[in-house]
Design a protein around this motif. Structure first.
Motif, PDB file in Angstrom:
ATOM      1  N   VAL A  74      53.586  34.084  48.908  1.00  0.00           N
ATOM      2  CA  VAL A  74      54.761  34.943  48.979  1.00  0.00           C
ATOM      3  C   VAL A  74      54.283  36.382  48.814  1.00  0.00           C
ATOM      4  O   VAL A  74      53.607  36.715  47.836  1.00  0.00           O
ATOM      5  N   ILE A  75      54.646  37.227  49.771  1.00  0.00           N
ATOM      6  CA  ILE A  75      54.282  38.643  49.734  1.00  0.00           C
ATOM      7  C   ILE A  75      55.472  39.413  49.188  1.00  0.00           C
ATOM      8  O   ILE A  75      56.621  39.127  49.516  1.00  0.00           O
ATOM      9  N   ASP A  76      55.195  40.413  48.365  1.00  0.00           N
ATOM     10  CA  ASP A  76      56.268  41.131  47.672  1.00  0.00           C
ATOM     11  C   ASP A  76      57.112  42.024  48.580  1.00  0.00           C
ATOM     12  O   ASP A  76      58.141  42.518  48.165  1.00  0.00           O
ATOM     13  N   GLN A  77      56.697  42.227  49.817  1.00  0.00           N
ATOM     14  CA  GLN A  77      57.486  43.039  50.746  1.00  0.00           C
ATOM     15  C   GLN A  77      57.188  42.601  52.179  1.00  0.00           C
ATOM     16  O   GLN A  77      56.111  42.113  52.464  1.00  0.00           O
ATOM     17  N   SER A  78      58.146  42.784  53.090  1.00  0.00           N
ATOM     18  CA  SER A  78      57.935  42.325  54.460  1.00  0.00           C
ATOM     19  C   SER A  78      57.192  43.354  55.312  1.00  0.00           C
ATOM     20  O   SER A  78      56.528  42.997  56.267  1.00  0.00           O
ATOM     21  N   THR A  79      57.327  44.623  54.993  1.00  0.00           N
ATOM     22  CA  THR A  79      56.565  45.658  55.696  1.00  0.00           C
ATOM     23  C   THR A  79      55.940  46.581  54.656  1.00  0.00           C
ATOM     24  O   THR A  79      56.406  46.678  53.522  1.00  0.00           O
ATOM     25  N   CYS A  80      54.905  47.244  55.068  1.00  0.00           N
ATOM     26  CA  CYS A  80      54.180  48.127  54.165  1.00  0.00           C
ATOM     27  C   CYS A  80      53.703  49.336  54.956  1.00  0.00           C
ATOM     28  O   CYS A  80      53.260  49.204  56.100  1.00  0.00           O
ATOM     29  N   GLU A  81      53.823  50.514  54.386  1.00  0.00           N
ATOM     30  CA  GLU A  81      53.370  51.730  55.058  1.00  0.00           C
ATOM     31  C   GLU A  81      52.377  52.469  54.189  1.00  0.00           C
ATOM     32  O   GLU A  81      52.403  52.372  52.968  1.00  0.00           O
ATOM     33  N   GLY A  82      51.519  53.193  54.832  1.00  0.00           N
ATOM     34  CA  GLY A  82      50.554  54.035  54.147  1.00  0.00           C
ATOM     35  C   GLY A  82      50.208  55.201  55.058  1.00  0.00           C
ATOM     36  O   GLY A  82      50.434  55.156  56.268  1.00  0.00           O
ATOM     37  N   SER A  83      49.685  56.253  54.492  1.00  0.00           N
ATOM     38  CA  SER A  83      49.278  57.399  55.312  1.00  0.00           C
ATOM     39  C   SER A  83      48.013  58.004  54.742  1.00  0.00           C
ATOM     40  O   SER A  83      47.718  57.858  53.550  1.00  0.00           O
ATOM     41  N   LEU A  84      47.257  58.638  55.591  1.00  0.00           N
ATOM     42  CA  LEU A  84      46.044  59.323  55.200  1.00  0.00           C
ATOM     43  C   LEU A  84      45.685  60.325  56.286  1.00  0.00           C
ATOM     44  O   LEU A  84      46.209  60.275  57.400  1.00  0.00           O
ATOM     45  N   MET A  85      44.821  61.217  55.962  1.00  0.00           N
ATOM     46  CA  MET A  85      44.359  62.218  56.927  1.00  0.00           C
ATOM     47  C   MET A  85      43.296  61.584  57.807  1.00  0.00           C
ATOM     48  O   MET A  85      42.551  60.705  57.375  1.00  0.00           O
ATOM     49  N   GLU A  86      43.180  62.051  59.066  1.00  0.00           N
ATOM     50  CA  GLU A  86      42.241  61.455  59.998  1.00  0.00           C
ATOM     51  C   GLU A  86      40.787  61.658  59.583  1.00  0.00           C
ATOM     52  O   GLU A  86      39.912  60.924  60.015  1.00  0.00           O
TER      53      GLU A  86
END
Length: 126
Positions: A74-86
């Motif tokens: 069981v995963i705690d969320q259905s979608t996940c987002e993250g960001s970073l600089m190139e």
């Protein structure tokens, strides 16, 4: 199979303990051990007596019940987002995903994989 030299009386098989998970019945002088309800993982010691109504003999049977992989992770969320600089370094933290599995041992281990060939768009594509 059990046998009786004088063959005068039918053989009687009796399970002496653990009536919760196992039962026994007789089919042509063969004691058949069967499952009554799903036992927990572990080793069960069953004591069986066989009688011809005059004499008794006892036998101990050990039943090993293994673990079954019946629980999906069981995963705690259905979608996940993250960001970073190139130009971020290779070890830059992006996001965190948490999962749990109700199974134990190897069946409870969780392996994360990163899928490749994803259709990813960037600001340059727009």
């Amino acid at each position: 199979p059990a046998s009786d030299e004088d063959n005068l009386n039918p053989l009687i098989f009796t399970l002496q303990n653990d009536f919760t998970y196992f039962g026994i019945y007789v089919d042509n002088d063969i004691g058949i051990l069967y499952l009554v309800s799903s036992p927990l993982r572990g080793t069960y010691q069953l004591n069986v007596s066989v009688s011809d109504q005059s004499n008794f003999v006892f036998v101990t049977i050990y039943v090993l019940v293994g673990n079954v992989n019946e629980n999906p992770p069981v995963i705690d969320q259905s979608t996940c987002e993250g960001s970073l600089m190139e130009n971020a370094p290779n070890t830059t933290f992006v996001t965190q995903i948490t999962a749990v599995d109700g199974d134990i041992g190897q069946n409870g281990e969780i392996i994360f994989s990163i899928l490749t060939n994803l259709d990813v768009t960037s600001e340059h594509d727009s």
